[in-house]
Design a protein around this motif. Structure first.
Motif, mmCIF file in Angstrom:
data_model
loop_
_atom_site.group_PDB
_atom_site.id
_atom_site.type_symbol
_atom_site.label_atom_id
_atom_site.label_comp_id
_atom_site.label_asym_id
_atom_site.label_seq_id
_atom_site.Cartn_x
_atom_site.Cartn_y
_atom_site.Cartn_z
ATOM 1 N N THR A 49 5.867 86.711 -17.070
ATOM 2 C CA THR A 49 5.937 87.289 -18.411
ATOM 3 C C THR A 49 7.355 87.188 -18.978
ATOM 4 O OG1 THR A 49 6.184 89.469 -17.364
ATOM 5 C CG2 THR A 49 3.981 88.848 -18.140
ATOM 6 N N HIS A 59 9.499 84.756 -18.204
ATOM 7 C CA HIS A 59 9.647 83.349 -18.543
ATOM 8 C C HIS A 59 8.926 83.033 -19.849
ATOM 9 C CE1 HIS A 59 11.537 81.134 -15.060
ATOM 10 N NE2 HIS A 59 11.460 82.373 -14.581
ATOM 11 N N TRP A 60 7.716 83.574 -20.037
ATOM 12 C CA TRP A 60 7.006 83.327 -21.297
ATOM 13 C C TRP A 60 7.805 83.876 -22.466
ATOM 14 C CZ3 TRP A 60 5.628 86.523 -25.233
ATOM 15 C CH2 TRP A 60 4.869 85.927 -26.257
ATOM 16 N N TYR A 61 8.315 85.089 -22.321
ATOM 17 C CA TYR A 61 9.053 85.737 -23.411
ATOM 18 C C TYR A 61 10.290 84.936 -23.805
ATOM 19 C CZ TYR A 61 12.225 89.090 -25.609
ATOM 20 O OH TYR A 61 13.114 89.703 -26.451
ATOM 21 N N ASN A 87 10.842 81.778 -23.255
ATOM 22 C CA ASN A 87 10.387 80.518 -23.844
ATOM 23 C C ASN A 87 9.985 80.751 -25.300
ATOM 24 O OD1 ASN A 87 9.585 77.765 -23.913
ATOM 25 N ND2 ASN A 87 7.463 78.366 -23.544
ATOM 26 N N TYR A 88 9.268 81.830 -25.565
ATOM 27 C CA TYR A 88 8.892 82.162 -26.938
ATOM 28 C C TYR A 88 10.135 82.304 -27.820
ATOM 29 C CZ TYR A 88 8.116 85.179 -30.904
ATOM 30 O OH TYR A 88 8.158 85.708 -32.159
ATOM 31 N N ARG A 124 11.401 74.354 -26.436
ATOM 32 C CA ARG A 124 11.102 75.126 -25.228
ATOM 33 C C ARG A 124 12.351 75.460 -24.419
ATOM 34 N NH1 ARG A 124 6.348 75.569 -22.766
ATOM 35 N NH2 ARG A 124 7.443 75.383 -20.784
ATOM 36 N N TYR A 126 0.112 85.838 -27.065
ATOM 37 C CA TYR A 126 0.631 85.320 -25.795
ATOM 38 C C TYR A 126 0.027 83.942 -25.523
ATOM 39 C CZ TYR A 126 2.219 85.638 -20.872
ATOM 40 O OH TYR A 126 2.828 85.442 -19.648
ATOM 41 N N GLN A 127 0.542 82.935 -26.231
ATOM 42 C CA GLN A 127 0.091 81.563 -26.047
ATOM 43 C C GLN A 127 1.097 80.638 -26.730
ATOM 44 O OE1 GLN A 127 -3.841 81.828 -27.763
ATOM 45 N NE2 GLN A 127 -3.149 81.387 -29.837
ATOM 46 N N GLU A 128 0.863 79.353 -26.662
ATOM 47 C CA GLU A 128 1.728 78.341 -27.250
ATOM 48 C C GLU A 128 0.833 77.253 -27.859
ATOM 49 O OE1 GLU A 128 5.438 75.375 -25.885
ATOM 50 O OE2 GLU A 128 4.568 76.767 -24.448
#
Length: 535
Positions: A238, A240-242, A244-245, A254, A400-402
């Motif tokens: 989570t 890492h996702w944040y 990256n966002y 990215r 929560y996606q790309e």
């Protein structure tokens, strides 16, 4: 995703509940699609034959480009008493700060917010004070801001595991170990915010040229943000996702491509405070940054003219800029003669416009930044779709996606007794799931159906088929070269430094000189260019 897939998102039962009329209405909806600068850019690239100038204009200073850098230069020139200035707007007035309207409802087609400026950003505070956005104590620790410009709550929420939660970093249903990593990362951010290098400068500040050049921290520019996270032992998916966002949101790229220095700068340089808002507040307006651009243009009093520069060179005792407009595919030209020119255009354009730009120390093949493409879609909503429970509709709403970046509600800042009858949902997409070249190629060939499907992906995740029932119109803006991407090594780009240092009949002003596109950097280089030409 095609339109058929879009409707299937709700599943068989939801789709069956839609009336035949609703199906037809959505299927027949044709978006208005805009490609700012595409026609002019292709004409410039292909060097179409230009007719002789219809007019010759004499001025003291010409500014080529009306983005934030050009507008800041014009504003500074006016404040210093220089009023013999002409601005050539470029292919789109205000560039990445532009906006649009559905009648009375304003919306952004580019940037839509500005962080509270830190104390080092004196130039930004000076501008905001002059524009009335800062009302009192502009250079104090906590200036007082116009209440209408400070972001109202609820500010932001995230759709994670089918539920809305407050804030953008996932917390609900996340393990204690992951939450511990979140806490460790933000503690590190707080440490880095006040850290100074061996040269006595703070490590991360705006403008970036005033940041420390301590070799220990310059080393961060040789790796990606993901590399740095891995080296520091951060494993939380989570987190890492944040991060990256955040890189996709600020840089269009990215986190496994962005320089670690730039990725950390995103967090560690922004710590502005306000007397009438909490720490980390934002400034925003229904029309996004167009409001600031409009105010800057008005405050500068600059004479503006439509057109795009096709060549800029030294001539006579000053400079000559050949500019053109396209009307129905027919070019019309004007020659501008001036004592000095401020080239306030993206560097991938300047490389083709400025005659012999290599003489300034800029090699177009080696020094031109990589550019990230963006899609901005504005949906005119005749009604608000029914919300899932848990967290209310906010100004910024992220899924929560790309590759989507969520959607902003343009009427959020309006003060009303009851919700408005209509609103605008502004959807942002950084096409970071493919290479910039592939993204631009896709943009060129995508149908309106495909563009709407991509633009609405986050919205359909949030609302299902009910979203379509609320849409009245769609306006899509495609920016193939939206912003320079700060890839590893961008801080040591010798060509950018050479253009920053250029001081003669032609000077340069654009956020690209810093290697990434943010208001603080664009305004800084605009002000610096104005000071140079005033000498």
């Amino acid at each position: 995703m095609d339109r058929r897939s879009f409707l299937a998102l709700a599943g068989g039962a939801g789709a069956a509940a839609l009336s035949a009329a609703l199906f037809r209405r959505w299927l027949e909806m044709t978006p208005a699609v805009h490609y700012p600068g595409r026609a002019e850019g292709h004409f410039l690239r292909e060097r179409g034959k230009l007719p002789a100038p219809e007019e010759v204009i004499e001025t003291d200073i010409v500014i080529l480009g009306s983005g934030i850098a050009g507008l800041s230069a014009a504003w500074k020139l006016e404040r210093e008493g220089q009023r013999k200035v002409l601005m050539i707007d470029g292919p789109q007035p205000f560039g990445n700060a532009a906006g649009g309207r559905f009648g009375e409802l304003a919306y952004p087609t580019g940037g839509h917010y500005l962080p509270l400026p830190s104390p080092e950003s004196v130039h930004v505070r000076e501008i905001l004070f002059d524009l009335g956005i800062i009302e009192r104590d502009p250079y104090g620790e906590k200036p007082y801001y116009d209440e209408r410009s400070i972001l109202h709550g609820p500010e932001e929420r995230l759709l994670f595991n089918g539920r809305w939660q407050e804030g953008f970093i996932p917390t609900e249903g996340v393990s204690a170990g992951e939450l511990g990593e979140h806490k460790r990362f933000f503690a590190e951010v707080e440490r880095l915010r006040t850290l100074r290098g061996s040269d006595g400068r703070r490590v991360f500040v705006f403008p970036t040229v005033n940041s420390s050049r301590d070799p220990a921290f310059d080393a961060l520019d040789r790796i990606t943000l993901k590399d740095w996270l891995d080296q520091q032992g951060y494993r939380s998916p989570t987190l890492h996702w944040y991060l990256n966002y955040c890189c996709r949101d600020d840089y269009g790229t990215r986190y496994d491509k962005v320089s670690a220095w730039a990725g950390l700068h995103y967090y560690c340089s922004r710590w502005g405070q306000a007397a009438n808002a909490g720490n980390g507040a934002w400034l925003t307006w229904p029309g996004g940054m167009q409001v600031v651009a409009d105010k800057l243009a008005a405050a500068s009093g600059v004479r503006r003219r439509a057109g795009t520069a096709v060549s800029l060179k030294r001539g006579g005792e000053g400079v000559e800029a050949l500019c053109f407009t396209l009307e129905g595919g027919v070019a019309r030209t004007t020659l501008v003669r001036a004592r000095k020119a401020i080239c306030a255009m993206p560097l991938y354009v300047a490389a083709r416009v400025v005659e012999n730009i290599g003489a300034y120390g800029f090699d177009a093949k080696r020094h031109t930044p990589s550019y990230a493409p963006w899609l901005v879609a504005n949906f005119l909503m005749k009604d608000f779709p029914r919300e899932l429970p848990h967290a209310p509709l906010s100004w910024d709403n992220v899924v929560y996606q790309e590759p989507g970046l969520g959607y902003v509600v343009s009427t959020h800042q309006d003060i009303r007794v009851a919700p408005p009858g209509k609103t605008v949902f502004s959807s942002y997409v950084a096409l970071s799931d493919r290479t910039p070249e592939a993204a631009r190629k896709w943009m060129m060939g995508a149908s309106g159906d495909e563009l709407v499907a991509l633009a609405s992906a986050d919205l359909t995740s949030a609302y299902g088929w009910k979203f379509a029932a609320c849409v009245e119109r769609v306006d899509i803006t495609l920016r193939g070269h939206a912003m320079a991407a700060p890839l590893p090594g961008f801080r040591s780009n010798a060509g950018l430094k050479a253009l920053r240092d250029a001081d003669g009949p032609i000077v340069f002003a654009h956020a690209d000189l810093s290697g990434f596109s943010v208001f603080e950097e664009a305004a800084w280089w605009g002000v610096q260019a104005a000071l140079k030409v005033l000498k």
